[in-house]
Write an enzyme that holds these catalytic residues in place. Sequence first.
Site, PDB file in Angstrom:
ATOM      1  N   LYS A 199      51.244  49.481  42.975  1.00 54.99           N
ATOM      2  CA  LYS A 199      50.352  50.014  41.940  1.00 54.99           C
ATOM      3  C   LYS A 199      49.893  51.421  42.289  1.00 54.99           C
ATOM      4  O   LYS A 199      49.535  52.197  41.398  1.00 54.99           O
ATOM      5  CB  LYS A 199      49.142  49.101  41.762  1.00 54.99           C
ATOM      6  CG  LYS A 199      49.424  47.769  41.086  1.00 54.99           C
ATOM      7  CD  LYS A 199      48.136  46.975  40.896  1.00 54.99           C
ATOM      8  CE  LYS A 199      48.390  45.641  40.189  1.00 54.99           C
ATOM      9  NZ  LYS A 199      49.104  44.678  41.052  1.00 54.99           N
ATOM     10  N   CYS A 220      46.228  39.794  34.236  1.00 55.86           N
ATOM     11  CA  CYS A 220      47.076  40.479  35.211  1.00 55.86           C
ATOM     12  C   CYS A 220      48.086  39.566  35.895  1.00 55.86           C
ATOM     13  O   CYS A 220      48.925  40.049  36.669  1.00 55.86           O
ATOM     14  CB  CYS A 220      46.214  41.165  36.258  1.00 55.86           C
ATOM     15  SG  CYS A 220      44.911  42.181  35.546  1.00 55.86           S
ATOM     16  N   HIS A 236      48.745  42.178  45.266  1.00 56.98           N
ATOM     17  CA  HIS A 236      48.162  42.529  43.971  1.00 56.98           C
ATOM     18  C   HIS A 236      47.543  43.918  44.082  1.00 56.98           C
ATOM     19  O   HIS A 236      47.746  44.759  43.225  1.00 56.98           O
ATOM     20  CB  HIS A 236      47.133  41.474  43.563  1.00 56.98           C
ATOM     21  CG  HIS A 236      46.672  41.628  42.145  1.00 56.98           C
ATOM     22  ND1 HIS A 236      47.545  41.616  41.081  1.00 56.98           N
ATOM     23  CD2 HIS A 236      45.434  41.823  41.618  1.00 56.98           C
ATOM     24  CE1 HIS A 236      46.865  41.781  39.951  1.00 56.98           C
ATOM     25  NE2 HIS A 236      45.586  41.925  40.253  1.00 56.98           N
ATOM     26  N   HIS A 290      48.593  50.059  37.333  1.00 62.93           N
ATOM     27  CA  HIS A 290      48.448  48.628  37.058  1.00 62.93           C
ATOM     28  C   HIS A 290      48.893  48.353  35.624  1.00 62.93           C
ATOM     29  O   HIS A 290      48.212  48.740  34.672  1.00 62.93           O
ATOM     30  CB  HIS A 290      46.986  48.231  37.254  1.00 62.93           C
ATOM     31  CG  HIS A 290      46.741  46.761  37.256  1.00 62.93           C
ATOM     32  ND1 HIS A 290      47.637  45.844  36.737  1.00 62.93           N
ATOM     33  CD2 HIS A 290      45.676  46.025  37.705  1.00 62.93           C
ATOM     34  CE1 HIS A 290      47.143  44.618  36.871  1.00 62.93           C
ATOM     35  NE2 HIS A 290      45.960  44.707  37.454  1.00 62.93           N
ATOM     36  N   PHE A 330      41.902  38.555  36.191  1.00 64.94           N
ATOM     37  CA  PHE A 330      40.588  38.242  35.627  1.00 64.94           C
ATOM     38  C   PHE A 330      40.654  36.833  35.037  1.00 64.94           C
ATOM     39  O   PHE A 330      41.677  36.402  34.494  1.00 64.94           O
ATOM     40  CB  PHE A 330      40.244  39.230  34.510  1.00 64.94           C
ATOM     41  CG  PHE A 330      39.671  40.537  34.995  1.00 64.94           C
ATOM     42  CD1 PHE A 330      39.372  40.764  36.325  1.00 64.94           C
ATOM     43  CD2 PHE A 330      39.419  41.551  34.083  1.00 64.94           C
ATOM     44  CE1 PHE A 330      38.835  41.963  36.753  1.00 64.94           C
ATOM     45  CE2 PHE A 330      38.880  42.758  34.491  1.00 64.94           C
ATOM     46  CZ  PHE A 330      38.590  42.972  35.830  1.00 64.94           C
ATOM     47  N   GLU A 346      41.826  39.957  48.882  1.00 65.15           N
ATOM     48  CA  GLU A 346      43.229  39.629  49.090  1.00 65.15           C
ATOM     49  C   GLU A 346      43.577  39.655  50.574  1.00 65.15           C
ATOM     50  O   GLU A 346      44.287  38.776  51.076  1.00 65.15           O
ATOM     51  CB  GLU A 346      44.118  40.589  48.313  1.00 65.15           C
ATOM     52  CG  GLU A 346      45.594  40.242  48.393  1.00 65.15           C
ATOM     53  CD  GLU A 346      46.452  40.992  47.398  1.00 65.15           C
ATOM     54  OE1 GLU A 346      47.617  40.580  47.197  1.00 65.15           O
ATOM     55  OE2 GLU A 346      45.975  41.991  46.807  1.00 65.15           O
TER      56      GLU A 346
END
Length: 403
Positions: free
Chosen positions: A326, A162, A294, A331, A390, A305
Amino acid sequence: MKRVVITGAGTINSLGHSVPDTLEAMREGRCGISELEFRDVDRLAIKIGGQVRGFEAEGRFNRQQMSLYDRFTQFTLTAAKEAIDQSGIEFHGELAARSGVVLGTAGGGVSTWDDNYRSVYEDGKNRVHPFVVPKLMNNAAASHVSMEHNLKGPSFTVSTACASSNHAMAQAFQMVRSGAAPAMVTGGSESMLCFGGVKAWEGLRVMSKDACRPFSANRNGMVQGEGAGIFVFEEYDHARARGADILCEVVGFAMSSDASDIVMPSKQGASRAMAGALADAKLNASDVCYINAHGTGTAANDKTECAAVADVFGPHADDLMISSTKSMHGHLIGGTGAVELLACIMALRDGVIAPTISYEEPDPECALDVVPNEAREAKVEVALSNAFAFGGLNAVLALKKLQ
């Protein structure tokens, strides 16, 4: 060190087939997430996504090109043309020889993988098209952009889940800043919305069945999207000399690795990336007005976050505007940071903050100004764009309104 500016932007995503359409949708807080439409969607538990509608590839590309272009490459070429056309830059001679392409993608030609696995395993065919490999490879989009636009300098693809787009744009930024290239085409793309792509993500149990609600207490997972965001990063003096319309300045970048868990995010890793981007840009925490988060809509990401933002910005965190687009476009995995950069440009250039839509319930662990549900007008001089992947890979870009 050279100053680096953005002189062109292009996109296609579930909110729109161009930058103006996408920014209008962001201003309106429109949702591009809807019921998925593709083969065997009835076999999926997850049936929603930010799918690009009304995209007719056959009208844009000829038969030979279609045999070489996976959907993620089609999106990339479409967005790259818009970005380069807007920039007005022409790649000839020495400029072409030194300029290149750095793009991000996590999956590459997932649709091509999916189609050809079906062909061999389900339909029992013993042969596949001879161009399957060049069609599905992760660097296909970067290679085709370089060929289409005569870019003969450094060209490659970054794949860091990502964070792919942010890592790619950072490499482009560093090349232009160092003087290694006068201009770079950069960004990212993704198209995982096919049966195999969604089925794989289902296994992680991080997907929502109804909506993406970043930072809301009742959030229940992420929603996938697809599309591309492409930009022209250019040396400031070169852009000014040719009279380019400058969208904003890229002033800093940092990346970090959590080095802790393959899927669970770390506050420390995210904090180091944000603090590092500020240090690289020679900015104070108080200079930042807006963060494009994010903000995936998963329980773990959002609270981690927010904790990292509070850690880096201290009392100023309460004065920041933070939103996750998003919630609108889904996403885009490896392409997500590139589409989200558009929200930062809109904040800097137009003074409009894209909202976090579908926000319903305050969460004490996300107690920041997440610009809920409606866009906001505000003067923004500095913005950050966060991407946390990830594998514990973090990438943060710092952008500034041109002075």
